[in-house]
Design an enzyme around this catalytic site. Structure first.
Site, short mmCIF file in Angstrom:
data_model
loop_
_atom_site.label_atom_id
_atom_site.label_comp_id
_atom_site.label_asym_id
_atom_site.label_seq_id
_atom_site.Cartn_x
_atom_site.Cartn_y
_atom_site.Cartn_z
N TRP A 48 -3.02 -6.48 7.31
CA TRP A 48 -3.04 -7.74 8.03
C TRP A 48 -3.29 -8.86 7.04
O TRP A 48 -3.67 -8.63 5.89
CB TRP A 48 -4.11 -7.75 9.12
CG TRP A 48 -5.48 -7.32 8.66
CD1 TRP A 48 -6.35 -8.04 7.92
CD2 TRP A 48 -6.10 -6.05 8.91
NE1 TRP A 48 -7.50 -7.32 7.68
CE2 TRP A 48 -7.36 -6.09 8.29
CE3 TRP A 48 -5.71 -4.90 9.60
CZ2 TRP A 48 -8.24 -5.01 8.33
CZ3 TRP A 48 -6.58 -3.83 9.64
CH2 TRP A 48 -7.84 -3.89 9.02
N CYS A 81 -4.68 -5.28 -4.14
CA CYS A 81 -5.02 -5.42 -2.72
C CYS A 81 -6.53 -5.46 -2.54
O CYS A 81 -7.25 -4.55 -2.95
CB CYS A 81 -4.42 -4.26 -1.92
SG CYS A 81 -4.81 -4.35 -0.16
N GLU A 114 -3.70 -16.28 2.16
CA GLU A 114 -2.30 -15.96 1.83
C GLU A 114 -1.35 -16.94 2.49
O GLU A 114 -0.31 -17.30 1.92
CB GLU A 114 -1.96 -14.54 2.27
CG GLU A 114 -2.74 -13.45 1.55
CD GLU A 114 -2.39 -12.07 2.09
OE1 GLU A 114 -1.35 -11.51 1.67
OE2 GLU A 114 -3.13 -11.56 2.95
N ARG A 170 -8.60 -2.72 0.75
CA ARG A 170 -8.47 -1.25 0.67
C ARG A 170 -9.58 -0.47 1.37
O ARG A 170 -9.53 0.76 1.40
CB ARG A 170 -8.40 -0.83 -0.80
CG ARG A 170 -7.06 -1.12 -1.45
CD ARG A 170 -7.08 -0.75 -2.92
NE ARG A 170 -7.51 -1.85 -3.76
CZ ARG A 170 -7.81 -1.72 -5.05
NH1 ARG A 170 -7.76 -0.53 -5.62
NH2 ARG A 170 -8.16 -2.78 -5.76
#
Length: 365
Positions: A240, A68, A245, A71
Protein backbone atom coordinates in the site's frame (compact mmCIF):
# COMPACT_ATOMS: atom_id res chain seq x y z
CA UNK A 1 19.03 -39.16 -21.29
CA UNK A 2 22.04 -36.83 -21.73
CA UNK A 3 22.37 -33.66 -19.68
CA UNK A 4 21.04 -30.45 -21.25
CA UNK A 5 22.51 -27.00 -20.86
CA UNK A 6 21.70 -25.58 -17.44
CA UNK A 7 19.32 -22.68 -18.12
CA UNK A 8 18.80 -22.41 -14.35
CA UNK A 9 21.80 -22.25 -12.01
CA UNK A 10 21.86 -25.50 -9.98
CA UNK A 11 23.68 -23.84 -7.07
CA UNK A 12 21.04 -21.10 -6.81
CA UNK A 13 18.31 -23.74 -6.91
CA UNK A 14 19.91 -25.86 -4.20
CA UNK A 15 20.58 -22.83 -1.99
CA UNK A 16 16.95 -21.77 -2.16
CA UNK A 17 15.59 -25.25 -1.43
CA UNK A 18 17.85 -25.50 1.62
CA UNK A 19 16.74 -22.05 2.82
CA UNK A 20 13.10 -23.00 2.35
CA UNK A 21 13.53 -26.14 4.45
CA UNK A 22 15.64 -24.32 7.05
CA UNK A 23 13.06 -21.56 7.58
CA UNK A 24 10.04 -23.89 7.31
CA UNK A 25 10.56 -26.47 10.08
CA UNK A 26 7.65 -28.58 8.88
CA UNK A 27 9.28 -29.09 5.50
CA UNK A 28 11.73 -31.62 6.94
CA UNK A 29 15.15 -32.58 5.63
CA UNK A 30 15.95 -30.92 2.27
CA UNK A 31 18.22 -33.65 0.90
CA UNK A 32 15.64 -35.51 -1.18
CA UNK A 33 14.14 -32.34 -2.61
CA UNK A 34 17.58 -30.92 -3.50
CA UNK A 35 18.47 -34.09 -5.39
CA UNK A 36 15.15 -34.07 -7.23
CA UNK A 37 15.62 -30.41 -8.26
CA UNK A 38 19.17 -31.02 -9.49
CA UNK A 39 18.01 -34.06 -11.49
CA UNK A 40 15.24 -32.00 -13.06
CA UNK A 41 17.72 -29.26 -14.04
CA UNK A 42 20.04 -31.87 -15.58
CA UNK A 43 17.17 -33.27 -17.64
CA UNK A 44 15.32 -30.10 -18.68
CA UNK A 45 17.62 -27.15 -17.98
CA UNK A 46 15.35 -25.84 -15.23
CA UNK A 47 12.85 -26.99 -12.58
CA UNK A 48 9.40 -26.23 -11.23
CA UNK A 49 8.76 -24.85 -7.77
CA UNK A 50 6.16 -26.47 -5.59
CA UNK A 51 3.28 -24.13 -4.68
CA UNK A 52 4.70 -23.81 -1.17
CA UNK A 53 8.18 -22.97 -2.50
CA UNK A 54 6.75 -20.35 -4.85
CA UNK A 55 4.71 -18.70 -2.09
CA UNK A 56 7.56 -18.59 0.38
CA UNK A 57 10.04 -17.49 -2.26
CA UNK A 58 7.85 -14.55 -3.24
CA UNK A 59 7.54 -13.51 0.40
CA UNK A 60 11.31 -13.77 0.83
CA UNK A 61 11.74 -11.52 -2.20
CA UNK A 62 9.71 -8.88 -0.38
CA UNK A 63 11.72 -9.44 2.80
CA UNK A 64 14.91 -8.91 0.80
CA UNK A 65 13.70 -5.71 -0.92
CA UNK A 66 16.32 -3.23 0.28
CA UNK A 67 14.40 -0.18 -0.94
CA UNK A 68 11.11 -1.04 0.75
CA UNK A 69 10.27 0.44 4.16
CA UNK A 70 7.10 -1.65 4.53
CA UNK A 71 8.64 -5.10 5.01
CA UNK A 72 7.25 -5.75 8.47
CA UNK A 73 4.29 -7.53 6.89
CA UNK A 74 6.21 -9.68 4.41
CA UNK A 75 4.60 -12.86 5.74
CA UNK A 76 1.14 -11.56 4.83
CA UNK A 77 1.80 -11.32 1.09
CA UNK A 78 -1.01 -12.98 -0.88
CA UNK A 79 0.63 -15.12 -3.59
CA UNK A 80 -1.49 -15.94 -6.64
CA UNK A 81 0.02 -18.92 -8.45
CA UNK A 82 -0.80 -18.33 -12.12
CA UNK A 83 2.17 -20.13 -13.67
CA UNK A 84 -0.12 -22.03 -16.01
CA UNK A 85 -1.05 -18.80 -17.83
CA UNK A 86 1.09 -17.33 -20.60
CA UNK A 87 -1.21 -15.66 -23.17
CA UNK A 88 -1.74 -11.90 -23.25
CA UNK A 89 -5.50 -12.25 -22.80
CA UNK A 90 -5.13 -14.47 -19.75
CA UNK A 91 -2.47 -12.25 -18.21
CA UNK A 92 -4.61 -9.14 -18.66
CA UNK A 93 -7.67 -10.84 -17.18
CA UNK A 94 -5.75 -11.93 -14.10
CA UNK A 95 -4.02 -8.56 -13.69
CA UNK A 96 -7.46 -7.01 -13.47
CA UNK A 97 -8.42 -9.60 -10.86
CA UNK A 98 -5.16 -8.83 -9.02
CA UNK A 99 -6.28 -5.21 -8.68
CA UNK A 100 -9.69 -6.23 -7.41
CA UNK A 101 -8.18 -8.59 -4.83
CA UNK A 102 -5.58 -6.04 -3.74
CA UNK A 103 -8.06 -3.15 -3.54
CA UNK A 104 -10.36 -5.11 -1.22
CA UNK A 105 -12.86 -2.28 -0.89
CA UNK A 106 -10.11 0.10 0.22
CA UNK A 107 -8.47 -2.16 2.81
CA UNK A 108 -5.44 -2.73 0.59
CA UNK A 109 -3.90 -6.21 0.61
CA UNK A 110 -0.28 -6.94 -0.43
CA UNK A 111 -0.55 -9.24 -3.46
CA UNK A 112 1.75 -10.79 -6.06
CA UNK A 113 0.47 -12.59 -9.17
CA UNK A 114 3.07 -14.96 -10.61
CA UNK A 115 2.69 -15.95 -14.25
CA UNK A 116 4.69 -18.41 -16.38
CA UNK A 117 8.49 -18.31 -15.91
CA UNK A 118 11.19 -18.03 -18.54
CA UNK A 119 12.12 -21.51 -19.75
CA UNK A 120 14.89 -22.76 -22.05
CA UNK A 121 14.16 -21.34 -25.50
CA UNK A 122 10.81 -19.95 -24.31
CA UNK A 123 11.01 -16.49 -22.75
CA UNK A 124 7.76 -15.67 -20.96
CA UNK A 125 5.42 -12.81 -21.80
CA UNK A 126 6.02 -9.38 -20.30
CA UNK A 127 3.88 -6.52 -19.09
CA UNK A 128 5.19 -3.27 -20.57
CA UNK A 129 3.64 -0.97 -17.96
CA UNK A 130 5.77 0.09 -15.00
CA UNK A 131 2.69 -0.25 -12.80
CA UNK A 132 -0.66 -1.91 -13.44
CA UNK A 133 -2.29 1.46 -12.81
CA UNK A 134 -0.63 4.65 -13.93
CA UNK A 135 -1.71 7.90 -15.53
CA UNK A 136 -0.93 8.86 -19.11
CA UNK A 137 1.06 11.89 -20.12
CA UNK A 138 0.60 13.96 -23.26
CA UNK A 139 3.05 16.62 -24.56
CA UNK A 140 1.37 20.02 -24.69
CA UNK A 141 3.23 23.20 -25.56
CA UNK A 142 6.35 23.37 -23.44
CA UNK A 143 5.14 20.80 -20.91
CA UNK A 144 2.76 17.94 -20.40
CA UNK A 145 -0.87 17.29 -19.68
CA UNK A 146 -1.05 14.44 -17.18
CA UNK A 147 1.91 12.51 -15.82
CA UNK A 148 5.17 12.87 -17.78
CA UNK A 149 6.25 9.49 -16.39
CA UNK A 150 3.41 7.94 -18.40
CA UNK A 151 4.12 9.76 -21.66
CA UNK A 152 6.27 7.12 -23.34
CA UNK A 153 3.83 4.28 -22.72
CA UNK A 154 0.90 6.48 -23.70
CA UNK A 155 2.58 7.22 -27.04
CA UNK A 156 3.17 3.54 -27.64
CA UNK A 157 -0.43 2.71 -26.73
CA UNK A 158 -1.72 5.35 -29.14
CA UNK A 159 0.45 3.85 -31.89
CA UNK A 160 -1.31 0.54 -31.19
CA UNK A 161 -4.74 2.11 -31.53
CA UNK A 162 -5.59 3.41 -28.06
CA UNK A 163 -7.56 6.63 -28.06
CA UNK A 164 -6.61 8.65 -25.02
CA UNK A 165 -3.86 10.21 -22.99
CA UNK A 166 -4.95 13.86 -23.18
CA UNK A 167 -6.53 14.26 -19.72
CA UNK A 168 -4.70 15.02 -16.46
CA UNK A 169 -5.60 11.74 -14.74
CA UNK A 170 -6.32 9.22 -17.48
CA UNK A 171 -5.50 5.62 -16.64
CA UNK A 172 -3.18 3.97 -19.14
CA UNK A 173 -4.21 0.72 -20.81
CA UNK A 174 -2.37 -2.47 -19.92
CA UNK A 175 0.15 -3.51 -22.58
CA UNK A 176 1.23 -7.17 -22.73
CA UNK A 177 3.83 -8.56 -25.13
CA UNK A 178 3.81 -12.34 -25.53
CA UNK A 179 7.22 -12.67 -27.20
CA UNK A 180 10.15 -10.61 -28.46
CA UNK A 181 9.27 -8.65 -31.57
CA UNK A 182 5.55 -9.40 -31.27
CA UNK A 183 3.00 -6.60 -31.44
CA UNK A 184 1.86 -5.85 -27.89
CA UNK A 185 -1.81 -6.28 -27.04
CA UNK A 186 -3.51 -3.45 -25.15
CA UNK A 187 -6.41 -3.61 -22.74
CA UNK A 188 -8.47 -0.87 -21.12
CA UNK A 189 -8.68 -1.33 -17.35
CA UNK A 190 -12.28 -2.05 -16.26
CA UNK A 191 -13.73 0.63 -14.00
CA UNK A 192 -14.04 -1.75 -11.05
CA UNK A 193 -10.26 -2.40 -11.02
CA UNK A 194 -9.15 1.17 -10.38
CA UNK A 195 -10.13 2.78 -7.11
CA UNK A 196 -9.14 6.45 -7.12
CA UNK A 197 -9.20 8.97 -4.30
CA UNK A 198 -10.13 12.60 -4.95
CA UNK A 199 -7.89 14.87 -2.91
CA UNK A 200 -9.23 17.46 -0.47
CA UNK A 201 -7.68 19.27 2.48
CA UNK A 202 -9.04 19.32 6.06
CA UNK A 203 -8.47 23.07 6.42
CA UNK A 204 -8.59 24.52 2.91
CA UNK A 205 -11.81 24.07 0.93
CA UNK A 206 -10.15 25.49 -2.21
CA UNK A 207 -7.88 22.43 -2.40
CA UNK A 208 -10.68 20.39 -4.00
CA UNK A 209 -10.73 22.93 -6.86
CA UNK A 210 -7.28 21.73 -7.93
CA UNK A 211 -8.91 18.56 -9.25
CA UNK A 212 -6.20 16.25 -7.93
CA UNK A 213 -6.65 12.54 -7.36
CA UNK A 214 -4.59 9.38 -7.11
CA UNK A 215 -5.11 5.64 -7.42
CA UNK A 216 -5.20 3.34 -4.42
CA UNK A 217 -3.00 0.38 -5.43
CA UNK A 218 0.69 0.82 -6.37
CA UNK A 219 1.29 -2.44 -8.27
CA UNK A 220 4.79 -2.71 -9.78
CA UNK A 221 4.68 -4.71 -13.00
CA UNK A 222 8.04 -4.31 -14.78
CA UNK A 223 10.36 -6.32 -12.51
CA UNK A 224 11.40 -9.97 -12.55
CA UNK A 225 10.77 -12.18 -9.53
CA UNK A 226 13.78 -14.47 -9.20
CA UNK A 227 13.55 -17.48 -6.88
CA UNK A 228 16.20 -20.16 -6.73
CA UNK A 229 17.48 -19.36 -10.22
CA UNK A 230 14.02 -19.42 -11.82
CA UNK A 231 12.97 -16.09 -13.36
CA UNK A 232 9.37 -14.92 -13.46
CA UNK A 233 9.37 -11.77 -15.64
CA UNK A 234 5.62 -11.29 -15.25
CA UNK A 235 4.91 -11.03 -11.53
CA UNK A 236 3.11 -7.79 -10.62
CA UNK A 237 3.14 -7.04 -6.91
CA UNK A 238 1.83 -4.38 -4.56
CA UNK A 239 1.80 -3.18 -1.02
CA UNK A 240 0.00 0.00 0.00
CA UNK A 241 1.07 3.60 -0.38
CA UNK A 242 3.07 5.65 2.05
CA UNK A 243 1.66 9.16 1.78
CA UNK A 244 4.94 10.78 0.77
CA UNK A 245 5.13 8.64 -2.37
CA UNK A 246 2.13 10.56 -3.66
CA UNK A 247 2.39 13.91 -1.88
CA UNK A 248 6.16 14.43 -1.96
CA UNK A 249 7.04 12.69 -5.23
CA UNK A 250 4.26 11.93 -7.72
CA UNK A 251 2.42 15.22 -7.27
CA UNK A 252 5.37 17.37 -6.23
CA UNK A 253 8.39 16.44 -8.36
CA UNK A 254 9.20 18.92 -11.11
CA UNK A 255 9.27 16.11 -13.69
CA UNK A 256 5.92 14.71 -12.55
CA UNK A 257 2.79 16.77 -11.70
CA UNK A 258 4.85 19.69 -10.31
CA UNK A 259 2.11 21.05 -8.05
CA UNK A 260 4.15 22.91 -5.42
CA UNK A 261 4.00 26.35 -7.01
CA UNK A 262 0.25 26.04 -7.53
CA UNK A 263 -0.35 25.02 -3.91
CA UNK A 264 1.95 27.77 -2.64
CA UNK A 265 0.05 30.35 -4.67
CA UNK A 266 -3.31 29.22 -3.26
CA UNK A 267 -1.83 29.32 0.25
CA UNK A 268 -0.70 32.91 -0.36
CA UNK A 269 2.97 32.12 0.31
CA UNK A 270 5.83 34.41 -0.63
CA UNK A 271 7.58 32.59 -3.48
CA UNK A 272 10.09 35.35 -4.26
CA UNK A 273 12.95 33.59 -2.49
CA UNK A 274 13.93 30.08 -1.52
CA UNK A 275 14.63 31.44 1.97
CA UNK A 276 10.90 31.76 2.66
CA UNK A 277 10.75 27.96 2.51
CA UNK A 278 7.60 28.17 0.40
CA UNK A 279 8.28 24.81 -1.20
CA UNK A 280 8.63 23.14 2.20
CA UNK A 281 5.38 24.65 3.47
CA UNK A 282 3.47 23.77 0.32
CA UNK A 283 4.90 20.25 0.42
CA UNK A 284 3.63 19.65 3.96
CA UNK A 285 0.12 20.82 3.06
CA UNK A 286 0.09 18.64 -0.05
CA UNK A 287 0.99 15.63 2.08
CA UNK A 288 -1.64 16.56 4.67
CA UNK A 289 -4.21 16.51 1.87
CA UNK A 290 -3.13 13.06 0.64
CA UNK A 291 -3.30 11.45 4.09
CA UNK A 292 -6.57 13.18 4.93
CA UNK A 293 -8.22 12.19 1.65
CA UNK A 294 -7.25 8.52 1.77
CA UNK A 295 -8.38 8.29 5.38
CA UNK A 296 -11.72 9.93 4.59
CA UNK A 297 -12.20 7.54 1.65
CA UNK A 298 -11.42 4.50 3.81
CA UNK A 299 -8.38 3.56 1.74
CA UNK A 300 -5.25 2.15 3.39
CA UNK A 301 -2.28 4.51 3.45
CA UNK A 302 0.64 4.93 5.86
CA UNK A 303 2.27 8.10 7.10
CA UNK A 304 6.06 8.28 7.10
CA UNK A 305 6.39 8.54 10.89
CA UNK A 306 4.36 5.39 11.59
CA UNK A 307 5.98 3.46 8.73
CA UNK A 308 9.45 4.37 10.01
CA UNK A 309 8.61 2.94 13.44
CA UNK A 310 7.23 -0.22 11.83
CA UNK A 311 10.40 -0.67 9.81
CA UNK A 312 12.59 -0.52 12.89
CA UNK A 313 10.31 -3.10 14.49
CA UNK A 314 10.97 -5.30 11.46
CA UNK A 315 14.74 -4.75 11.81
CA UNK A 316 14.57 -5.78 15.47
CA UNK A 317 12.55 -8.90 14.69
CA UNK A 318 14.99 -9.98 12.01
CA UNK A 319 17.94 -9.37 14.34
CA UNK A 320 16.37 -11.61 16.99
CA UNK A 321 16.12 -14.33 14.35
CA UNK A 322 19.78 -13.90 13.45
CA UNK A 323 19.08 -12.39 10.03
CA UNK A 324 20.43 -9.15 8.56
CA UNK A 325 18.11 -6.50 7.13
CA UNK A 326 19.72 -5.01 4.03
CA UNK A 327 18.44 -1.49 3.43
CA UNK A 328 19.17 1.35 1.04
CA UNK A 329 19.24 4.37 3.35
CA UNK A 330 18.38 6.81 0.56
CA UNK A 331 15.12 4.94 -0.08
CA UNK A 332 14.23 4.03 3.49
CA UNK A 333 14.45 7.62 4.78
CA UNK A 334 11.25 9.43 3.69
CA UNK A 335 11.41 12.51 1.44
CA UNK A 336 9.57 14.66 3.99
CA UNK A 337 11.00 15.47 7.45
CA UNK A 338 13.55 12.66 7.21
CA UNK A 339 15.46 13.87 10.27
CA UNK A 340 12.29 13.62 12.38
CA UNK A 341 11.92 9.90 11.73
CA UNK A 342 13.81 7.16 13.60
CA UNK A 343 15.04 5.52 10.39
CA UNK A 344 17.22 8.56 9.69
CA UNK A 345 19.55 8.27 12.66
CA UNK A 346 21.19 4.89 12.07
CA UNK A 347 23.07 2.67 9.67
CA UNK A 348 21.75 -0.51 8.06
CA UNK A 349 23.13 -3.79 6.84
CA UNK A 350 24.76 -3.33 3.44
CA UNK A 351 22.81 -4.15 0.32
CA UNK A 352 23.92 -7.34 -1.41
CA UNK A 353 22.88 -7.16 -5.08
CA UNK A 354 23.26 -10.93 -5.38
CA UNK A 355 20.80 -11.65 -2.56
CA UNK A 356 17.98 -13.94 -3.68
CA UNK A 357 15.02 -14.42 -3.80
CA UNK A 358 14.47 -10.89 -5.05
CA UNK A 359 12.53 -8.61 -7.33
CA UNK A 360 15.19 -7.56 -9.84
CA UNK A 361 15.43 -5.28 -12.86
CA UNK A 362 14.00 -7.17 -15.79
CA UNK A 363 16.44 -8.03 -18.53
CA UNK A 364 15.53 -6.97 -22.09
CA UNK A 365 14.25 -9.60 -24.53
Amino acid sequence: MPDVEHFTDPDAAADFVRQFHREQPGAGDPTRRVLAVLDEIDLTGTYQHTPAELAYGARLAWRNAARCIGRLYWRSLVVRDLRHLASADDIATECFEHLRVATNGGRIRPVVSVFAPDRPGRPAARILNQQLVRYAGHPAGHGFVGDPAGAQLAARARDLGWKGGEERFEVLPLLVQERAGARPEWYELPDDTTLEVELTHPDHAWFAELGLRWYAVPAISDMTLEIGGVRYPTAPFNGWYMGTEIGARNLADADRYDMLATVADRLGLDTSSDRTLWRDRALVELNVAVLHSFQEAGVTIADHHTESERFLKHVAQEKRLGRPTPADWSWIVPPVSGGLTPVYHRYYDPVDPSLRPAFVVREPW
